[in-house]
Design an enzyme around this catalytic site. Sequence first.
Site, short mmCIF file in Angstrom:
data_model
loop_
_atom_site.label_atom_id
_atom_site.label_comp_id
_atom_site.label_asym_id
_atom_site.label_seq_id
_atom_site.Cartn_x
_atom_site.Cartn_y
_atom_site.Cartn_z
N CYS A 125 28.49 1.04 -12.51
CA CYS A 125 27.55 2.27 -13.08
C CYS A 125 26.92 1.91 -14.36
O CYS A 125 27.62 1.27 -15.27
CB CYS A 125 28.78 3.31 -13.37
SG CYS A 125 28.00 4.98 -14.20
N CYS A 145 -8.38 1.38 17.46
CA CYS A 145 -8.76 1.53 15.99
C CYS A 145 -9.75 2.74 15.85
O CYS A 145 -10.68 3.08 16.76
CB CYS A 145 -9.85 0.03 15.63
SG CYS A 145 -10.73 0.40 14.18
N CYS A 186 -11.44 3.49 10.20
CA CYS A 186 -11.28 3.94 8.80
C CYS A 186 -11.75 2.90 7.93
O CYS A 186 -11.99 2.94 6.55
CB CYS A 186 -10.06 4.40 8.40
SG CYS A 186 -8.60 3.03 8.49
N CYS A 241 -8.56 -16.11 8.87
CA CYS A 241 -7.38 -15.50 8.39
C CYS A 241 -6.05 -16.13 8.25
O CYS A 241 -5.76 -17.17 8.62
CB CYS A 241 -7.17 -14.60 9.64
SG CYS A 241 -5.47 -13.56 9.55
#
Lengths: 422, 461
Positions: free
Chosen positions: A135, A342, A345, A379
């Site tokens: 605690c 897809c 967006c 990538c």
Amino acid sequence: MADLRVNFAGIQSPNPFWLASAPPTNSGYQVQRAFEAGWGGAVWKTLGEPILNVSSRFAGTHFNGQRVAGFNNIELITDRPLEENLKEIYETKKRFPNHAVIASLMVEPKQEKWHEIVKKVQAVGVDGFELNFGCPHGMAERGMGAASGQVPELVEKQTYWAKEAAEVPVIVKLTPNITDITATAYAAVQGGADAISMINTINSLAGVDIDSWKTIPNVAGKGAHGGYCGPAVKPIALNMVAECARHPELNVPISGIGGISNWQDTVEFMLMGAGCVQVCTAAMHHGFSIVEDMIDGLNNYLDGKGIAALDGLIGKSVHTYSDWGNLDLNYKVVARINNDVCINCNKCHIACEDTSHQCIDMLTAESGAAYLKVREEDCVGCNLCSIVCPVDGAIDMVEIPNGEPMTWNERQAAIKLPICHS
Amino acid sequence: MHLNRVKNKTISLDNLRMNFQEIEPDLTPKEAVEESNRCLYCYDAPCIKACPTGINIPSFIKKIASGNLKGSARVIMEANPVGASCARVCPTEELCEGACVLNHASLPIMIGNLQRHATNWAIHNNEQLFKAGEKNGKRVAVIGGGPAGLSAARELARLGYEVTIFEAKEKAGGLDTYGIVSFRLPQEISLWEVEQIEKLGVNIQTNTKVGKDIQVRELIENFDAVILAAGMSKVPMLGIDGEEAEGVFDAIEFVEGTKTPPLDQQFIGKKIVVIGAGNTAIDAATCSVRLGAENVKMVYRRTEKEMTAYEFEYEFAKQDGVEFRWLTQPKRIIADKSGKVEALECVRMELGEPDASGRRRPVPVAGSEFIIEADAIVKAIGQTRYLSLIEELGLEHNNGIVKINTKTHQTSNPKVYAAGDVIFGDGQGEAMVVTAAQQGKLTAHAIHQQFTADKVTLESV
């Protein structure tokens, strides 16, 4: 139906779902309601010298319209007389003999105090103890809770004292407010702990009211740090459980605590070595009935995997958790966008463009339709695009063959090898 | 408009005013935040591209989510000076919401409703969102205080021009103030937009008809530039017998009559026939229902397929209990002895070969004449143009469609610019409030460029 029964360090429970020591386990009335709802065990709200609480006590952190992503409290241990709690523990255990009732304890770091409370509580018939060394607020200022839980010697000594008097298993609940939790876990084991549980709450200030400029929560205009829990702390808790589980010298069962809200979280904690789980925030957010889907979901999951009992799950992912130096430097994944799924967006594009490696191009097909494409040669396989993508299945991280495995440690070892002059 | 959110579908005959209150409730703060948080905040968002005024929709939505309602309203009104009206009247399914990428994954964001929520906040909090620019000494006259004229005036005032709008009616706002049914667009919304613009120092001379109360020559002489944004005029004549009978209404005037109290009680329990099937015809029909008419029919000489009303408007009329008579051509209005409308004689049609517009041409079926009883007839077959004004200004036009240089927005008289409905037609855009607003905005920027050769830069308050 899978067998969900657990034997946790000798404590029997009809399922692995226990309520953590916290406001939901403050009274016999509550614990009995929880058992009726299906909870397998309950760790009674910490017993000790009754304290005085303040008002207000809790605060939630909300995220993007979702309530209680995290939860903060400054409530202390039980504020009710020990006798009252003991009477209710006795009644509860009598009514639910097959459920696990564990008493959380916190007293001053003195041998006689530990002996006294352990004996008193043991007399009414509990299945185990959980020593509250975690605690972080209020009690810590009095040398208890996290204050003693942050000092390995005190953890070891107090565990030992409790064990001297205890006839039932002793679990030590650890604080996360420490650099390396395995150090205090090790101390608990040295003190004779039968099991460890983690995590207790994390030091936190939930917020500041931007109109009144007062803390959240505030007590007559003032605030003090509280303990943070709820879904937001799950990754922190999971890491600590996993670190303890893979530690070669910590061979005691672990009760997983920290942001567990559903059966999926439970599976994750168990895979990483938790023998049972404890829940608080999710019950405080939704009530005891959430355990129904936890049980049902876990059951269906195990059935789906053809696993008959929890032994087939517990700890099964621990061997996959290691140090960074043991990760294969030659392993390669790249993002691949499924243009039929897809929705354009462009979140992957902007995330990659602004904040990662600039390898997702916004292109236009001959038909005039916009589409996104990853330049795989650039990538680095960071996952960011697939993380921000709002549609499941639109981005796959695909494994690319990339030579023999070679970890950093192997590489360093290889470099240091003496060159052989023949 | 989201029909599933429409409340209070019952029509009161005792209190007609109730029937004309905005039917779709504002999003509650909780609904608005939840909906805002659903927005993906797309990059290069298609909703922005689909908005004729190019409102940065993800930006205003995120501001709702973050509790920055003032900032949100400003993003909307910055791009579209009549953005509060457009939040209610835009065919969002065809524009922003139709372009929302979530159409392909779940449900599109309720962009129109969020736009309404943010602008409502600004209205209720009496926020002045923009300020006038430093005076540059140039004066511009705007003919017509509708969406195009207001939009142009707002931008010019922000750029430092002294602007006077000449408005024929008692109030500015044009179609938004008088022509859109109150239950879609309450008049006070449009008047708030007018007030926002007046507070920039724009002088709006109402009850002033150019060509009558002030001469065209005066405008040309006294101002550095003139913008013609007069919009459209009345509904044309049907060219059938009995058209002069008492009880034959022009749809534009009919709707206008419901915009300001008191509401006409004479249609309670009556039969009304609306001629036409465009959006104005739907407005006339749904107004008729709300005025207490017992039966409302729309007659159209083509079929459901060819009707020009938006799908949601058609659905709304159907929900209102409006009946449709397709392939029905009005032939003659029949009046009683006192000259009051009694019935409409129609003839059934069938579709023949495609005409110039590509739609199959309706041809009458011989001997199929029939009578529809009617206490009132509302004509909604398009609008005429302000030909005499255009001619008085000496502008080149094509059947009343003013010709402009699409780059400079100048008409054949380089001092006179034109925007809005006066230039729409012949493939030059679609006559929507939002396109008129964009035209006005671009015209203002074009004027500024003409005078200063400067890039248009605008600051908010």
